[in-house]
Design an enzyme around this catalytic site. Structure first.
Site, short mmCIF file in Angstrom:
data_model
loop_
_atom_site.label_atom_id
_atom_site.label_comp_id
_atom_site.label_asym_id
_atom_site.label_seq_id
_atom_site.Cartn_x
_atom_site.Cartn_y
_atom_site.Cartn_z
N SER A 171 0.81 -1.21 0.00
CA SER A 171 0.00 0.00 0.00
C SER A 171 0.85 1.27 0.00
O SER A 171 2.02 1.26 0.35
CB SER A 171 -0.91 0.01 1.23
OG SER A 171 -1.85 -1.04 1.18
N GLN A 172 0.23 2.36 -0.38
CA GLN A 172 0.86 3.67 -0.36
C GLN A 172 1.25 4.03 1.07
O GLN A 172 0.44 3.92 1.99
CB GLN A 172 -0.12 4.70 -0.92
CG GLN A 172 0.43 6.09 -1.08
CD GLN A 172 -0.59 7.01 -1.75
OE1 GLN A 172 -1.71 6.59 -2.08
NE2 GLN A 172 -0.22 8.25 -1.96
#
Length: 222
Positions: free
Chosen positions: A62-63
């Site tokens: 994920s970011q």
């Protein structure tokens, strides 16, 4: 950790500050965790960008700014036992390992679980247990948990996860509405009741399992 990637981690921390992340412990965890060990060698030049990256099997790491917001929402103090649903690359479990006393992380794809164990070992992290299973069921052998973090979107809050929280425990999870929009929710258990708070919009892969989406739903999206 002092290595050739230290400057990139420092830059990432400043990016997170610019994204309004204020929790000093969370920022320190990002500054100390080697994200490059949790992505493929082909993508290591992008390891410290504030972006999600593919890790195979239709999943992503994920970011970082999204993960930081997740971690802030758990309001961790350092002594918690935490369950993570959706191990993926193992990076978020690595971040959690610096913020709490013990982490159990559940991954449904055995190959991803193996890769995560290898990356965690390479990062010299010893307080994370990686298990393979249906994350929507939680992991009852190690319950109860002070906090639970779900790194995939569910059509509803899985009841088994709520029951595995201690009284006062927190669950942070993206929930997907019928129109496909996702909302990050924090659930606090108060005895037999729960208090729910909407946090922000979200965008995650679907949570596949008995209390999540069917496998067929995930395959249609890939």
């Amino acid at each position: 950790m002092s290595d050739s990637w230290g400057g990139y981690r420092a830059r990432l921390v400043e990016t997170l500050r610019s994204a309004s992340i204020r929790d000093i412990s969370v920022l320190r965890a990002f500054g100390e965790t080697p994200r490059h060990l949790f992505v493929s060698e082909a993508l290591r030049n992008r390891a410290y960008d504030d972006t999600s990256l593919p890790i195979g099997f239709g999943q992503t790491i994920s970011q970082p700014s999204t993960q930081a917001a997740f971690l802030e929402a758990l309001n961790l103090c350092g002594s918690e036992r935490v369950l993570e649903v959706g191990t993926g690359s193992g990076y978020q479990a690595a971040l959690l390992s610096l913020l709490v006393s013990h982490v159990v992380t559940v991954e449904r794809v055995p190959e991803l679980a193996d890769h995560a164990r290898q990356a965690l070992a390479a990062a010299r992290i010893s307080n994370v247990m990686v298990v393979v299973g249906d994350g929507s069921l939680g992991w009852r052998p190690e319950a109860p948990y002070d906090a639970i973090l779900v790194a995939a979107a569910s059509p509803r809050v899985p009841e088994p996860l709520v029951t595995q929280l201690v009284d006062g425990g927190r669950l942070v999870i993206p929930v997907e509405a019928s129109d496909g929009r996702q909302q990050l929710i924090r659930v606090v258990r108060e005895g037999k009741r729960t208090e729910r708070q909407l946090l922000s919009a979200a965008k995650f892969v679907p949570l596949v399992g008995r209390h999540g989406f069917d496998v067929e739903v995930e395959e249609e999206r890939l």
